[in-house]
Design a protein around this motif. Structure first.
Motif, short mmCIF file in Angstrom:
data_model
loop_
_atom_site.label_atom_id
_atom_site.label_comp_id
_atom_site.label_asym_id
_atom_site.label_seq_id
_atom_site.Cartn_x
_atom_site.Cartn_y
_atom_site.Cartn_z
N GLY A 46 -27.39 -30.22 -6.85
CA GLY A 46 -28.87 -29.80 -6.79
C GLY A 46 -29.87 -30.97 -6.20
N THR A 47 -30.99 -30.53 -6.29
CA THR A 47 -32.05 -31.40 -5.76
C THR A 47 -32.39 -32.74 -6.55
N SER A 48 -32.02 -32.72 -7.86
CA SER A 48 -32.37 -33.56 -8.76
C SER A 48 -30.93 -34.18 -9.24
N SER A 49 -29.88 -33.46 -9.17
CA SER A 49 -28.68 -34.05 -9.79
C SER A 49 -27.53 -33.20 -9.30
N ILE A 50 -26.37 -33.92 -9.21
CA ILE A 50 -25.08 -33.12 -8.83
C ILE A 50 -24.26 -32.84 -10.23
N VAL A 51 -23.91 -31.74 -10.35
CA VAL A 51 -23.02 -31.48 -11.77
C VAL A 51 -21.61 -30.97 -11.25
N LEU A 52 -20.69 -31.51 -12.12
CA LEU A 52 -19.42 -31.41 -12.00
C LEU A 52 -18.67 -30.55 -13.20
N THR A 53 -18.18 -29.46 -13.03
CA THR A 53 -17.70 -28.58 -13.97
C THR A 53 -16.30 -28.21 -13.89
N VAL A 54 -15.52 -28.45 -14.81
CA VAL A 54 -13.99 -28.11 -14.78
C VAL A 54 -13.79 -27.20 -15.77
N LEU A 55 -12.90 -25.73 -15.35
CA LEU A 55 -12.52 -24.95 -16.41
C LEU A 55 -10.89 -24.93 -16.18
N ASN A 56 -10.46 -24.44 -17.24
CA ASN A 56 -8.91 -24.13 -17.16
C ASN A 56 -8.50 -22.86 -16.67
N LYS A 57 -7.30 -22.36 -16.65
CA LYS A 57 -6.96 -21.10 -16.22
C LYS A 57 -7.41 -19.87 -16.54
N ASP A 58 -7.83 -20.24 -17.98
CA ASP A 58 -8.31 -18.95 -18.72
C ASP A 58 -9.99 -18.83 -18.68
#
Length: 283
Positions: A46-58
């Motif tokens: 993003g312009t103001s931040s970097i977001v990292l998201t982790v999901l499981n197989k479901d």
């Protein structure tokens, strides 16, 4: 008005906001059962931040984190190495918390920003140590998370306003305009004769929200006018997402221009990051 319901999405967004702002990892996550090959990772530059998201197989949320940055402008990466270093740091923190390596990730770009932009995002993800599995447009990521089959998603980020219109789960129109949260910041800076850094801080000050919104309301109305220019192509529901929508009066101001009700999820800044992770599909 459509019978589209945000209840399920809002619950996930509240859960994600809690872990991003506090614990980073979802409570009761059994790290012994985590398998790198099953995890899905989303990277939102993003312009103001970097977001990292982790999901499981479901597709359940297990981890989230972010870092502020100034490496992106109007949806385009302008400082490649800064983006890579920030993302590397987020990756390392996530791997330490989860106890397993993160192998792959998906990214996203504003609509109609071209193959060059897509390649740059892919390169940032690869240089940070991931295999990039997908780079999609941001409103499509948001719509996928929200489960929209018919409707209009307006994704307002730091640098751009992206609009995607869906009918029967198919995209019928996509546009992107260079106006977003950064332009709100510029207006505030001009009004109060302060630097962009000070204006950005003022924009995020919840105690000053009413005063701030009075100043930046014309920017919101301009965003809404982009939508009205599409005329009969626009389908309901109209859903606004993105960090720049984080004002309590945003929906009413937007609605007053478009002439119909507008929906906004809770924590709208996290809709797109969660949607991006859903596209981390292994070949």
């Amino acid at each position: 008005m459509s019978d589209f319901n945000l209840t399920e999405a809002n619950k996930k967004l509240c859960d994600f906001a809690k872990i991003v702002n506090k614990d980073k990892i979802m409570q009761n996550t059994d790290k012994k059962k985590l398998n790198s090959n099953d995890l899905k990772v989303g990277v939102d530059l993003g312009t103001s931040s970097i977001v990292l998201t982790v999901l499981n197989k479901d597709n359940k949320i297990i981890y989230g984190n972010f870092a502020y940055d100034n490496a992106v402008r109007d949806g385009i990466v302008v400082n490649f190495m800064d983006s890579v270093m920030i993302l590397k740091s987020l990756k390392e923190k996530a791997e330490k918390a989860l106890g397993v390596p993160l192998l792959t990730a998906a990214g996203a770009i504003p609509p109609q920003t071209g193959e060059k932009s897509k390649k740059i995002v892919s390169n940032v993800i690869e240089e940070a140590g991931f295999i990039c599995t997908n780079v999609i447009d941001e409103p499509t990521a948001a719509a996928n998370f929200l489960g929209i089959k018919n409707g209009t998603v307006v994704d307002i980020g730091g640098g751009t306003t992206g609009i995607t219109i869906f009918k029967n789960q198919k995209i019928v129109k996509v546009i992107d305009e260079p106006t977003g949260g950064f332009h709100m910041t510029l207006v505030l800076g001009g009004r109060y004769h302060i630097s962009n850094k000070e204006a950005e801080k003022l924009k995020r000050n919840k105690k000053k929200e009413d005063e701030v919104f009075m100043v930046i309301r014309p920017v919101v109305e301009k965003m809404a006018s982009i939508l009205t220019s599409l005329g009969s192509l626009v389908t309901s529901p109209i859903i606004v997402v993105g960090g720049a929508t984080n004002f309590s009066d945003f929906e009413s101001a937007f609605s007053s221009v478009v002439g119909e009700s507008v929906l906004k999820p809770k924590y709208p800044e996290f809709v797109t990051p969660l949607g991006i992770a859903l596209f981390d599909t292994k070949k």
